[in-house]
Write a protein that holds these residues in place. Structure first.
Motif, PDB file in Angstrom:
ATOM      1  N   GLY A 287       0.769  -1.254   0.000  1.00 12.71           N
ATOM      2  CA  GLY A 287       0.000   0.000   0.000  1.00 12.71           C
ATOM      3  C   GLY A 287       0.792   1.291   0.000  1.00 12.71           C
ATOM      4  O   GLY A 287       0.360   2.292  -0.564  1.00 12.71           O
TER       5      GLY A 287
ATOM      6  N   GLU B 124       3.444   4.215   6.349  1.00  8.93           N
ATOM      7  CA  GLU B 124       2.244   3.392   6.119  1.00  8.93           C
ATOM      8  C   GLU B 124       1.268   4.135   5.218  1.00  8.93           C
ATOM      9  O   GLU B 124       1.231   5.363   5.208  1.00  8.93           O
ATOM     10  CB  GLU B 124       1.552   3.132   7.466  1.00  8.93           C
ATOM     11  CG  GLU B 124       1.622   1.692   7.947  1.00  8.93           C
ATOM     12  CD  GLU B 124       0.743   0.732   7.166  1.00  8.93           C
ATOM     13  OE1 GLU B 124       0.694   0.807   5.922  1.00  8.93           O
ATOM     14  OE2 GLU B 124       0.113  -0.121   7.797  1.00  8.93           O
ATOM     15  N   ASP B 125       0.470   3.371   4.485  1.00 11.83           N
ATOM     16  CA  ASP B 125      -0.573   3.999   3.675  1.00 11.83           C
ATOM     17  C   ASP B 125      -1.724   4.477   4.550  1.00 11.83           C
ATOM     18  O   ASP B 125      -2.087   5.641   4.536  1.00 11.83           O
ATOM     19  CB  ASP B 125      -1.077   3.021   2.584  1.00 11.83           C
ATOM     20  CG  ASP B 125      -1.470   1.646   3.129  1.00 11.83           C
ATOM     21  OD1 ASP B 125      -1.332   1.401   4.352  1.00 11.83           O
ATOM     22  OD2 ASP B 125      -1.913   0.808   2.328  1.00 11.83           O
TER      23      ASP B 125
HETATM   24 MG    MG Z   1      -1.048  -1.665   4.088  1.00 14.90          MG
END
Ligand code: MG
Ligand code: IMP
Length: 182
Positions: A47, A102-103
């Motif tokens: 992600g 992180e996404d």
């Molecule tokens: Mg993720």
């Protein structure tokens, strides 16, 4: 503009909003680490790959990029919330200044797990950066650099997926609930 894909309800964060915010986050990171030899940006696959690519290219301070990947066990299963490491970083993080990228933070389980895993490896420092925060039920680690807070809906685009679809849209859009509830 092209019509929105029929699976999508609406655009929540536009391409332009993302560009502005990513630049702001990079400027903040740059200021905070101005005196640091180098930082390691650890992107969480899949992600975060687009966010990390854009963020890293805005940084004028020495940095390297690395990646980790995790898989979470079924959210409704007995091991709800358990996270498993499926890909580890290539370079050791001991004595390094780490930023986990992180996404999206939903329950916070993934970020908690990664934060504590990396913390146990004696980095010089560790901070977290997330493009989006949803509800963060069980999050006991801070998000030091946060792009956006959104309502508790499923979103796709700019790295985020639904069953690996819609990941490379240039904006973040809400998925129609009938798509993910069927
Ligand atoms: Mg993720
Ligand atoms: P958490 O462990 O519950 O915080 O979940 C975080 C992970 O779930 C993220 O890294 C994403 O991979 C995924 N995720 C959570 N919400 C969404 C969403 O709305 N769209 C796409 N992926 C999501």
């Amino acid at each position: 503009m092209k019509d929105l894909h029929p699976d999508l309800e609406r655009i929540i964060i536009s391409k332009e909003q993302i560009q502005v915010r990513v630049k702001e986050l990079a400027a903040q990171i740059q200021k905070d680490y101005a005196e640091t030899d180098r930082i390691i940006l650890i992107g969480i696959l899949k992600g975060a790959f687009i966010f990390l690519a854009d963020l890293a290219r805005e940084l004028d301070i020495p940095h390297i990029v690395d990646f980790m990947a995790v898989s979470s066990y079924g959210k409704s299963g007995a091991q709800s919330g358990a996270v498993r490491l499926v890909l580890d970083v290539r370079e050791p993080v001991v004595n390094e200044h780490v930023i986990v990228v992180e996404d999206i933070v939903d329950s916070g389980n993934t970020l908690n797990y990664l934060y504590h895993t990396l913390q146990g490896r004696q980095p010089a420092s560790i901070k977290t950066c997330a493009l989006i925060e949803k509800k963060r039920e069980s999050l006991d680690v801070p998000i030091d650099y946060l792009g956006f807070t959104i309502p508790d809906v499923w979103v796709v685009g700019y790295g985020l997926d639904y069953a690996d679809t819609h990941r490379t849209l240039p904006f973040v859009a809400e998925l129609k609930s009938e798509v993910y509830q069927k």
